[in-house]
Design a protein around this motif. Sequence first.
Motif, PDB file in Angstrom:
ATOM      1  N   ARG A   1       0.979  -1.240   0.184  1.00 51.54           N
ATOM      2  CA  ARG A   1      -0.054  -0.070   0.032  1.00 51.54           C
ATOM      3  C   ARG A   1       1.043   1.373   0.037  1.00 51.54           C
ATOM      4  O   ARG A   1       1.071   2.052   1.007  1.00 51.54           O
ATOM      5  CB  ARG A   1      -1.035   0.144   1.119  1.00 51.54           C
ATOM      6  N   TYR A   2       1.392   1.644  -1.053  1.00 45.05           N
ATOM      7  CA  TYR A   2       2.307   2.711  -1.226  1.00 45.05           C
ATOM      8  C   TYR A   2       1.667   3.969  -1.186  1.00 45.05           C
ATOM      9  O   TYR A   2       2.337   5.111  -0.701  1.00 45.05           O
ATOM     10  CB  TYR A   2       3.063   2.649  -2.619  1.00 45.05           C
ATOM     11  N   ASP A   3       0.357   4.018  -1.497  1.00 45.45           N
ATOM     12  CA  ASP A   3      -0.337   5.354  -0.932  1.00 45.45           C
ATOM     13  C   ASP A   3      -0.070   5.787   0.397  1.00 45.45           C
ATOM     14  O   ASP A   3       0.178   6.853   0.805  1.00 45.45           O
ATOM     15  CB  ASP A   3      -1.620   5.292  -1.522  1.00 45.45           C
ATOM     16  N   ASP A   4      -0.596   4.890   1.355  1.00 42.48           N
ATOM     17  CA  ASP A   4      -0.449   4.952   2.709  1.00 42.48           C
ATOM     18  C   ASP A   4       1.167   5.381   3.233  1.00 42.48           C
ATOM     19  O   ASP A   4       1.289   6.006   4.140  1.00 42.48           O
ATOM     20  CB  ASP A   4      -1.115   3.869   3.404  1.00 42.48           C
ATOM     21  N   ALA A   5       1.777   4.435   2.724  1.00 44.10           N
ATOM     22  CA  ALA A   5       3.325   4.493   3.099  1.00 44.10           C
ATOM     23  C   ALA A   5       3.932   5.879   2.585  1.00 44.10           C
ATOM     24  O   ALA A   5       4.590   6.304   3.369  1.00 44.10           O
ATOM     25  CB  ALA A   5       4.006   3.335   2.130  1.00 44.10           C
ATOM     26  N   VAL A   6       3.526   6.502   1.482  1.00 43.01           N
ATOM     27  CA  VAL A   6       3.897   7.836   1.176  1.00 43.01           C
ATOM     28  C   VAL A   6       3.457   8.971   1.994  1.00 43.01           C
ATOM     29  O   VAL A   6       3.922   9.584   2.702  1.00 43.01           O
ATOM     30  CB  VAL A   6       3.781   8.178  -0.306  1.00 43.01           C
ATOM     31  N   ARG A   7       2.135   8.573   2.544  1.00 43.05           N
ATOM     32  CA  ARG A   7       1.396   9.699   3.578  1.00 43.05           C
ATOM     33  C   ARG A   7       2.074   9.676   5.055  1.00 43.05           C
ATOM     34  O   ARG A   7       2.611  10.547   5.298  1.00 43.05           O
ATOM     35  CB  ARG A   7       0.154   9.397   3.742  1.00 43.05           C
TER      36      ARG A   7
END
Length: 212
Positions: free
Chosen positions: A121-127
């Motif tokens: 889940r790279y969206d959450d990782a970036v955030r």
Amino acid sequence: MTGLLTDVPVDIDRDAARRAAAEELSDPKYRDARPNFLQQIGQWLGEQLEKLLDGLSSAVPGGIFGLLLVLVLLIVLVVVIRLRTGKIARAAKAERAVFGATRKSADDYRRAAAEAVSAGRYDDAVRDRFRAVVRALEERALLDVRSGRTADEAAAEAGVLLPDVATELRQGARLFDDVHYGGRDGTEAAYRALTELDERCRRARPVAMAGS
């Protein structure tokens, strides 16, 4: 002879003429035809508005069409100001804020980001990795703990005290906004860039402490 006498005008004095006119005007047919008080007020307001518009149209180039254009531009200006400063603007800024209603520690955000990477889940990782950067700066008192701060604001404020990483902070804020607000997918490259930014910020010394 009688007909000739009735055709001759009769002279009456001023008082008699006034009485005759008063009697004639007192007839109900004249009273019923006269506008009531509210109608008179409405007529007066209409006349004043017409005078105002005539005056404005003569003062504005293009006459009445120029006046209408000016009014439209004023309405657009008011709408723009409301969008930038009103509830809509505040709601839009709230959506772009780095943190929500609660804050975790920087280490908690780092662990959450690592778990998101493991799950793909790279969206959450970036955030969460960018949140770790900002929260760490707050924990070091380089940023004050303030609700509603956007990523761009955090990068700009922190970049003043950490000029060596100011450019990277701005780039990190853009990565966060692209995912959190712009709807772009997070990537492994973006996560790694934010991880490196986090490490550089932890090692960087604020300019205010450089001589101590």
